[in-house]
Design an enzyme around this catalytic site. Structure first.
Site, short mmCIF file in Angstrom:
data_model
loop_
_atom_site.label_atom_id
_atom_site.label_comp_id
_atom_site.label_asym_id
_atom_site.label_seq_id
_atom_site.Cartn_x
_atom_site.Cartn_y
_atom_site.Cartn_z
N SER B 24 0.82 -1.20 0.00
CA SER B 24 0.00 0.00 0.00
C SER B 24 0.86 1.27 0.00
O SER B 24 1.85 1.36 0.72
CB SER B 24 -0.91 0.00 1.22
OG SER B 24 -1.68 1.17 1.26
N CYS B 133 -2.19 4.00 12.72
CA CYS B 133 -2.69 5.37 12.66
C CYS B 133 -3.22 5.76 14.02
O CYS B 133 -3.61 4.92 14.82
CB CYS B 133 -3.74 5.53 11.58
SG CYS B 133 -4.73 4.09 11.28
N ASN B 195 4.83 -2.42 8.66
CA ASN B 195 4.69 -1.07 8.16
C ASN B 195 6.04 -0.37 8.38
O ASN B 195 7.00 -1.00 8.79
CB ASN B 195 3.55 -0.34 8.89
CG ASN B 195 2.86 0.67 7.99
OD1 ASN B 195 3.53 1.43 7.30
ND2 ASN B 195 1.54 0.69 8.00
C1 LIG Z 1 5.50 6.53 0.13
C2 LIG Z 1 4.91 5.45 0.99
C3 LIG Z 1 3.53 5.47 1.29
C4 LIG Z 1 2.96 4.47 2.08
N1 LIG Z 1 1.62 4.51 2.34
C5 LIG Z 1 1.04 3.51 3.07
C6 LIG Z 1 -0.38 3.47 3.31
O1 LIG Z 1 -1.13 4.32 2.82
N2 LIG Z 1 -0.88 2.46 4.08
C7 LIG Z 1 -0.08 1.47 4.60
O2 LIG Z 1 -0.58 0.58 5.28
N3 LIG Z 1 1.25 1.47 4.37
C8 LIG Z 1 1.83 2.46 3.62
N4 LIG Z 1 3.20 2.44 3.39
C9 LIG Z 1 4.02 1.36 3.96
C10 LIG Z 1 4.30 0.28 2.93
O3 LIG Z 1 3.11 -0.34 2.48
C11 LIG Z 1 5.25 -0.79 3.50
O4 LIG Z 1 4.65 -1.40 4.62
C12 LIG Z 1 6.57 -0.22 3.93
O5 LIG Z 1 7.00 0.78 3.04
C13 LIG Z 1 7.68 -1.29 4.04
O6 LIG Z 1 7.91 -1.93 2.80
P1 LIG Z 1 9.05 -1.51 1.74
O7 LIG Z 1 10.32 -1.35 2.48
O8 LIG Z 1 9.06 -2.60 0.73
O9 LIG Z 1 8.60 -0.20 1.16
C14 LIG Z 1 3.78 3.44 2.59
C15 LIG Z 1 5.14 3.43 2.27
C16 LIG Z 1 5.72 4.40 1.47
C17 LIG Z 1 7.18 4.34 1.16
#
Ligand SMILES: Cc1cc2nc3c(=O)[nH]c(=O)nc-3n(C[C@H](O)[C@H](O)[C@H](O)COP(=O)(O)O)c2cc1C
Ligand SMILES: Cc1cc2nc3c(=O)[nH]c(=O)nc-3n(C[C@H](O)[C@H](O)[C@H](O)COP(=O)(O)OP(=O)(O)OC[C@H]3O[C@@H](n4cnc5c(N)ncnc54)[C@H](O)[C@@H]3O)c2cc1C
Ligand code: FES
Lengths: 245, 307
Positions: B24, B133, B195
């Site tokens: 997400s 949140c 997250n």
């Molecule tokens: C720019 C950005 C926006 C994100 N927005 C959300 C969100 O709206 N809801 C959510 O549950 N996680 C959100 N996340 C968290 C990601 O879904 C994920 O859990 C986190 O980035 C770790 O994974 P990664 O290292 O592969 O990015 C966001 C992450 C990034 C980088």
């Protein structure tokens, strides 16, 4: 898409011209940009946004200034190396209508996209314009057209490029600008006062460049946020909430 | 060598063609990626966090790069659930992959409203509940930090939907396994973790925090060992499937998550660097299983615990 580096040479103080083989698979308009992956591996992690400084049948040219880790590594790329580019992205300067007196105004590395813009205005539209560029010092100058201003007075007008052109602007002018935020802010103020039109290319920290991360937004006068990578990087200056920048 | 490998994964009533989903907030509403890859190749995607009403998000700067990672404080900007259903979902009509709606709110009632609003929407296969949140009725403390709140939230969402409920956990807690168990007690069909990890960057030129929000969430390759460790810990404590997230940028890290106990994985930040990274990861997993002569991807889930 991986493209071959044809040339990467220093053209001014800390400033390089990077020419990349143009695969002739797409068109690109002035003001658009590419997200460039610096290395094949994941350091530095994020792609770097660079405007198109020129676009011909043979080359895509990027002019960049070495300011940090990524651009330092980029300066070491050589002919024959491959670079991974994403793009062209964003909305450029768009259609320029005849009728207004056109001013290209660039500050520092912000002059780069105006080079491609000037070539396009000339060759495609046959539109005439005046160009003004501001630099800190003479040894930073990398453009070979238009009038220049330097902050230290070492070349051309001594001082700020906005001061240099202020008296010439009125409601019949269209300014097409790119440069440091502070310069653009001043320019926007002047344009408001003189009721002149302006399209301005903005910079912002970007992660994706394709509109999904929502990291690059700027505040707009309708109290909303717009993405620099998709709705921009070129905006009508009246859209931007300049106080917030 | 096995001639073909089975990549399918079951989660409740859902069958995923492979274990690779997108995370997400890193994949927009998915249609943005149509130019860069074949969306049908994915097991599914989790769309940007949805709230009852559209949300503007935080003031910029919202992101800053860190060594092999980035901090973000987007502030959950999104178009709101109604616009998502009306304008974004139709763009995905022809896509053959599961769409998971990530939902968030500041009160339990908002989560319930979102679940109800999405209930009749057939194209949405499951709900992912973002508990990272602030809970306004508890003075703004994160829902996801308090096991009692997580039980309550999971069970109230569960009551208002027939879709599988995934609870997405925050790593910013003492013991993530306790929170994962709470989600299961509340009836969650799966948990996803992690997250982002809260962090801060200070701009030494201005002598102030770089992000307008001051703190942001760390993501990207730098965080993967934290995620793998947490999935490993949670796997020992719960029965429901785990979705592994955090720093996955190639198939090796993806395999680590699977071996730690994740049945599915989500790719986030890596999509920014390489828009078609998910395709590479799916290929890499398949290749690994072939070479190792393992018939089904399910056979390696949690395998790191048996050695
Ligand atoms: C720019 C950005 C926006 C994100 N927005 C959300 C969100 O709206 N809801 C959510 O549950 N996680 C959100 N996340 C968290 C990601 O879904 C994920 O859990 C986190 O980035 C770790 O994974 P990664 O290292 O592969 O990015 C966001 C992450 C990034 C980088
Ligand atoms: C649409 C657009 C067009 C641009 N065109 C050009 C150009 O033609 N020539 C040129 O020299 N520069 C251009 N820039 C700025 C350029 O992207 C940065 O100078 C570059 O990213 C710095 O990278 P670094 O690793 O050397 O710096 P570092 O400071 O080490 O970078 C750290 C992080 O901050 C980001 N960052 C740092 N400075 C900027 C900045 N000014 N704008 C956006 N992100 C930044 C980097 O991308 C990176 O993620 C443009 C920026 C944008 C948004
Ligand atoms: S850089 Fe990601 S939305 Fe603009």
């Amino acid at each position: 898409m991986k493209l071959e580096v044809c040339e990467n040479k220093r053209i001014a103080k800390n400033t390089f011209s990077l020419k990349i083989d143009n695969p002739a698979l797409f068109d690109a308009s002035p003001g658009q940009f590419f997200m460039v992956k610096i290395n094949d591996f994941d350091y530095p992690l994020l792609r770097r946004p660079f405007s198109i400084a020129d676009f011909s049948d043979r080359y895509i040219e990027i002019i960049y200034k070495v300011v940090g880790e990524g651009t330092k590594i980029l300066a070491g790329k050589q002919k024959g190396d491959f670079l991974d580019l994403l793009g062209p992205l964003g909305n450029g300067f768009g259609d320029i209508k005849k009728g207004k007196k056109i001013f290209l105004v660039g500050g520092g590395i912000g002059a780069a996209p105006l080079i491609y813009l000037s070539n396009t205005l000339k060759s495609m539209y046959g539109i005439s314009y005046e160009a003004y560029f501001g630099f800190n010092t003479k040894d930073e100058i990398y453009v070979d057209f238009g009038k220049t201003a330097t902050m230290d007075g070492s070349s051309g007008y001594a001082g700020n490029v906005v001061d240099m052109i202020e008296s010439q602007l009125d409601e019949n002018c269209l300014v097409l600008a790119c440069g440091p935020t502070l310069m653009l802010k001043r320019l926007a103020y002047v344009c408001y006062q003189k009721k002149c039109s302006m399209k301005v290319s903005l910079e912002s920290r970007m992660a994706c460049g394709i509109g999904v991360c929502l990291g690059c937004v700027v505040e707009t006068t309708d109290k909303d946020f717009k993405r620099v990578c998709v709705e921009g990087p070129v905006f009508d200056y009246r859209e931007i909430e300049w106080q917030a920048l | 060598m096995a001639s073909s490998v089975n990549l399918t994964v079951k989660l409740g009533s859902l069958i995923f063609k492979n274990p690779v989903l997108t995370a997400s907030g890193t994949f927009g509403y998915a249609s943005e990626y149509k130019n860069y890859m074949d969306l049908n190749a994915l097991g599914g995607f989790v769309v940007k966090g949805l709230s009852v009403n559209p949300k503007k998000g935080n003031k910029p700067p919202r992101i800053v790069e860190t060594p092999c990672g980035m901090l973000n404080a987007i502030g959950l900007q999104n178009v709101g659930v109604d616009k998502f259903i009306k304008e974004k979902l139709p763009l995905l009509e022809d896509v053959d992959a599961h769409i998971i709606a990530n939902i968030y709110g500041t009160k339990a009632e908002e989560f319930i409203k979102l679940a109800e609003r999405l209930e009749g929407v057939g194209r949405v296969s499951a709900l992912e509940v973002n508990v990272s949140c602030p809970n306004v009725s508890k003075g703004g403390a994160l829902f996801g930090k308090n096991p009692n709140e997580v039980v309550k939230l999971a069970s109230s969402v569960k009551k208002h939907t027939s879709k599988p409920v995934i609870v997405k956990l925050t790593p910013n807690v003492d013991d993530i396994a306790v929170i994962a168990k709470a989600a299961c007690d509340g009836g969650a069909d799966a948990v996803s973790l992690i997250n982002t990890i809260t962090g801060m960057v200070i701009d030494t030129k201005t002598k102030k925090p770089f992000l307008a929000n001051k703190t942001g969430g760390l993501s990207g390759p730098a965080v993967y060992p934290v995620g793998v460790r947490m999935v490993y810990e949670v796997y020992e404590k719960i029965k429901v499937p785990i979705i592994g997230v955090g720093g996955i940028y190639n198939s090796d890290v993806a395999l680590q998550y699977l071996m730690a106990g994740a049945a599915l994985i989500e790719i986030g930040t890596a999509n920014f660097t390489k828009p078609d990274v998910t395709i590479e990861i799916i290929k890499g997993i398949k290749e690994f299983l072939k070479v190792e002569n393992i018939k089904s991807v399910g056979d390696i889930v949690g395998i790191a615990h048996s050695v």
